[in-house]
Design a protein around this motif. Structure first.
Motif, PDB file in Angstrom:
ATOM      1  N   THR A 154       0.863  -1.186   0.000  1.00  0.00           N
ATOM      2  CA  THR A 154       0.000   0.000   0.000  1.00  0.00           C
ATOM      3  C   THR A 154       0.900   1.236   0.000  1.00  0.00           C
ATOM      4  N   PRO A 155       0.342   2.429  -0.327  1.00  0.00           N
ATOM      5  CA  PRO A 155       1.128   3.656  -0.132  1.00  0.00           C
ATOM      6  C   PRO A 155       1.543   3.787   1.328  1.00  0.00           C
ATOM      7  N   TRP A 156       2.684   4.411   1.555  1.00  0.00           N
ATOM      8  CA  TRP A 156       3.181   4.518   2.927  1.00  0.00           C
ATOM      9  C   TRP A 156       2.211   5.273   3.823  1.00  0.00           C
ATOM     10  N   THR A 157       1.521   6.255   3.283  1.00  0.00           N
ATOM     11  CA  THR A 157       0.602   7.053   4.091  1.00  0.00           C
ATOM     12  C   THR A 157      -0.865   6.774   3.747  1.00  0.00           C
ATOM     13  N   GLY A 158      -1.149   5.693   3.040  1.00  0.00           N
ATOM     14  CA  GLY A 158      -2.521   5.381   2.673  1.00  0.00           C
ATOM     15  C   GLY A 158      -2.846   3.926   2.941  1.00  0.00           C
ATOM     16  N   ALA A 159      -4.114   3.569   2.686  1.00  0.00           N
ATOM     17  CA  ALA A 159      -4.569   2.208   2.962  1.00  0.00           C
ATOM     18  C   ALA A 159      -4.977   1.453   1.708  1.00  0.00           C
ATOM     19  N   GLN A 160      -5.110   2.141   0.579  1.00  0.00           N
ATOM     20  CA  GLN A 160      -5.561   1.478  -0.635  1.00  0.00           C
ATOM     21  C   GLN A 160      -4.453   0.581  -1.195  1.00  0.00           C
ATOM     22  N   GLN A 161      -4.796  -0.669  -1.421  1.00  0.00           N
ATOM     23  CA  GLN A 161      -3.784  -1.613  -1.871  1.00  0.00           C
ATOM     24  C   GLN A 161      -3.289  -1.269  -3.276  1.00  0.00           C
ATOM     25  N   ALA A 162      -1.957  -1.240  -3.420  1.00  0.00           N
ATOM     26  CA  ALA A 162      -1.356  -0.976  -4.725  1.00  0.00           C
ATOM     27  C   ALA A 162      -1.039  -2.260  -5.479  1.00  0.00           C
ATOM     28  N   GLY A 163      -0.869  -3.352  -4.735  1.00  0.00           N
ATOM     29  CA  GLY A 163      -0.567  -4.620  -5.376  1.00  0.00           C
ATOM     30  C   GLY A 163       0.023  -5.603  -4.382  1.00  0.00           C
ATOM     31  N   THR A 164       0.522  -6.703  -4.891  1.00  0.00           N
ATOM     32  CA  THR A 164       1.195  -7.701  -4.063  1.00  0.00           C
ATOM     33  C   THR A 164       2.557  -8.003  -4.673  1.00  0.00           C
ATOM     34  N   SER A 165       3.453  -8.456  -3.830  1.00  0.00           N
ATOM     35  CA  SER A 165       4.796  -8.778  -4.287  1.00  0.00           C
ATOM     36  C   SER A 165       5.266 -10.069  -3.642  1.00  0.00           C
ATOM     37  N   LYS A 166       5.757 -10.968  -4.468  1.00  0.00           N
ATOM     38  CA  LYS A 166       6.359 -12.206  -3.962  1.00  0.00           C
ATOM     39  C   LYS A 166       7.853 -12.123  -4.226  1.00  0.00           C
ATOM     40  N   VAL A 167       8.642 -12.248  -3.169  1.00  0.00           N
ATOM     41  CA  VAL A 167      10.095 -12.117  -3.270  1.00  0.00           C
ATOM     42  C   VAL A 167      10.721 -13.415  -2.760  1.00  0.00           C
ATOM     43  N   SER A 168      11.514 -14.062  -3.620  1.00  0.00           N
ATOM     44  CA  SER A 168      12.059 -15.379  -3.308  1.00  0.00           C
ATOM     45  C   SER A 168      13.583 -15.369  -3.398  1.00  0.00           C
ATOM     46  N   ALA A 169      14.213 -16.161  -2.537  1.00  0.00           N
ATOM     47  CA  ALA A 169      15.654 -16.391  -2.623  1.00  0.00           C
ATOM     48  C   ALA A 169      15.869 -17.629  -3.487  1.00  0.00           C
ATOM     49  N   LEU A 170      16.617 -17.477  -4.592  1.00  0.00           N
ATOM     50  CA  LEU A 170      16.821 -18.553  -5.554  1.00  0.00           C
ATOM     51  C   LEU A 170      18.319 -18.796  -5.781  1.00  0.00           C
ATOM     52  N   LEU A 171      18.600 -19.841  -6.528  1.00  0.00           N
ATOM     53  CA  LEU A 171      19.983 -20.168  -6.918  1.00  0.00           C
ATOM     54  C   LEU A 171      20.884 -20.252  -5.696  1.00  0.00           C
ATOM     55  N   GLU A 172      20.455 -21.075  -4.729  1.00  0.00           N
ATOM     56  CA  GLU A 172      21.232 -21.251  -3.495  1.00  0.00           C
ATOM     57  C   GLU A 172      21.530 -19.914  -2.832  1.00  0.00           C
ATOM     58  N   HIS A 173      20.544 -19.028  -2.867  1.00  0.00           N
ATOM     59  CA  HIS A 173      20.576 -17.713  -2.227  1.00  0.00           C
ATOM     60  C   HIS A 173      21.472 -16.711  -2.958  1.00  0.00           C
ATOM     61  N   CYS A 174      21.839 -17.011  -4.202  1.00  0.00           N
ATOM     62  CA  CYS A 174      22.637 -16.054  -4.972  1.00  0.00           C
ATOM     63  C   CYS A 174      21.772 -15.016  -5.667  1.00  0.00           C
ATOM     64  N   MET A 175      20.457 -15.210  -5.678  1.00  0.00           N
ATOM     65  CA  MET A 175      19.581 -14.234  -6.323  1.00  0.00           C
ATOM     66  C   MET A 175      18.316 -14.049  -5.500  1.00  0.00           C
ATOM     67  N   VAL A 176      17.877 -12.797  -5.396  1.00  0.00           N
ATOM     68  CA  VAL A 176      16.580 -12.462  -4.806  1.00  0.00           C
ATOM     69  C   VAL A 176      15.676 -12.055  -5.965  1.00  0.00           C
ATOM     70  N   PHE A 177      14.582 -12.772  -6.131  1.00  0.00           N
ATOM     71  CA  PHE A 177      13.728 -12.624  -7.302  1.00  0.00           C
ATOM     72  C   PHE A 177      12.378 -12.026  -6.896  1.00  0.00           C
ATOM     73  N   GLU A 178      12.062 -10.886  -7.489  1.00  0.00           N
ATOM     74  CA  GLU A 178      10.812 -10.176  -7.176  1.00  0.00           C
ATOM     75  C   GLU A 178       9.780 -10.402  -8.284  1.00  0.00           C
ATOM     76  N   GLU A 179       8.540 -10.689  -7.862  1.00  0.00           N
ATOM     77  CA  GLU A 179       7.409 -10.797  -8.791  1.00  0.00           C
ATOM     78  C   GLU A 179       6.320  -9.824  -8.319  1.00  0.00           C
ATOM     79  N   TRP A 180       6.145  -8.743  -9.072  1.00  0.00           N
ATOM     80  CA  TRP A 180       5.229  -7.672  -8.703  1.00  0.00           C
ATOM     81  C   TRP A 180       3.928  -7.817  -9.486  1.00  0.00           C
ATOM     82  N   THR A 181       2.800  -7.842  -8.748  1.00  0.00           N
ATOM     83  CA  THR A 181       1.476  -7.911  -9.357  1.00  0.00           C
ATOM     84  C   THR A 181       0.657  -6.725  -8.858  1.00  0.00           C
TER      85      THR A 181
END
Length: 285
Positions: A154-181
């Motif tokens: 959500t916005p830092w000062t608001g309540a309306q949802q802007a989206g969701t984000s899934k963030v995963s550690a991959l490749l034996e923790h060599c990469m952090v992978f973000e999926e923004w919806t």
């Protein structure tokens, strides 16, 4: 006719034998090149017949000749393990590892089972894992762990949802992978990683509308701080800053800022609050 043919065959045979003898004397290097490989093959054949003690001298000769040393040492480790000579097994297992035998073989080969309860085996596997998978225990690779998880944004000062984000550690923790919806607008993804060449963190973002961003930065003062630039419609460079603040174990602030005057002044372009979904594991940098 039969006697004459026999005489001819005998004479021919003698000439062939004499020629072969000359060739053997004149070409010792050919034998030298093939014999060690033959030793290794013969050792493997004996090993596969479970004639472990007999196979060991052949593997030793292959090692002395420099023939597939990692394979020969590993075979000796397996042979000694099967014979119950654990100290010798560990010794040759360490030599096989130094010669480049694959970590997966040490972990999976059943012949090594008698060695796996030995502390030296455990230490060897850990050493190889640290080399094979440096990001598992690398300090820098874990600095962005606080962003790993599933988030409602959500916005830092608001309540309306802007989206969701899934963030995963991959490749034996060599990469952090973000999926923004997003709730509306283009979705996107980013890869984040510690760049060993630059000694900097990198984030490379792209979205389905063709927008891309390439940042580099570092973890400092409790936050992941990126900087980069984007190209405007008229070809102008806009400086960009992207900062992730770990506000609490389940809250992250993501602040985008832009400057059109070379960094003299900065304006926020997105200020988001990430709240971790319930039940998600928290990570510390």
């Amino acid at each position: 006719m039969i006697r004459n043919n026999s005489a001819l065959n005998v004479s021919t045979s003698r000439r062939i034998m004499a020629l072969a003898a000359v060739m053997m004397i004149g070409a010792p290097s050919a034998y030298t090149q093939t014999a060690p490989a033959s030793d290794l093959r013969a050792g493997i054949a004996l090993f596969d017949q479970q004639r472990f003690q007999e196979s060991i001298p052949l593997f030793e000769r292959a090692v002395l000749a420099g023939t597939q040393v990692n394979v020969a040492e590993f075979r000796m480790a397996r042979a000694y393990a099967r014979l119950g000579s654990l100290d010798k097994g560990i010794e040759h297992l360490q030599r096989a590892a130094d010669a480049g035998i694959a970590l997966e073989l040490l972990i999976s080969n059943p012949d090594i089972a008698p060695l796996r309860s030995d502390a030296r085996y455990t230490a060897l596997v850990k050493r190889l894992e640290d080399t094979r998978f440096p990001c598992r225990n690398g300090v820098e690779a874990h600095q962005f762990d606080f962003w790993v998880g599933e988030w409602t944004v959500t916005p830092w000062t608001g309540a309306q949802q802007a989206g969701t984000s899934k963030v995963s550690a991959l490749l034996e923790h060599c990469m952090v992978f973000e999926e923004w919806t997003p709730t509306s607008g283009p979705s996107g993804k980013s890869i984040n990683f510690w760049d060993n060449n630059r000694k900097k963190w990198r984030q490379v973002w792209t979205s389905e509308d063709g927008v891309s961003l390439d940042y580099e930065g570092s973890f400092a003062d409790g936050a992941m701080r990126f900087s980069g630039w984007s190209l405007g419609d008229k070809g102008q460079h806009t400086l960009q800053k992207l900062t992730f603040f770990r506000v609490a174990p389940d809250t992250v602030r993501q602040l985008f800022e832009a400057s059109d005057d070379g960094g003299k002044t900065w304006k926020p372009t997105f200020d988001g609050r990430y709240v971790r979904a319930k039940g998600q594991e928290t990570h510390k940098p």
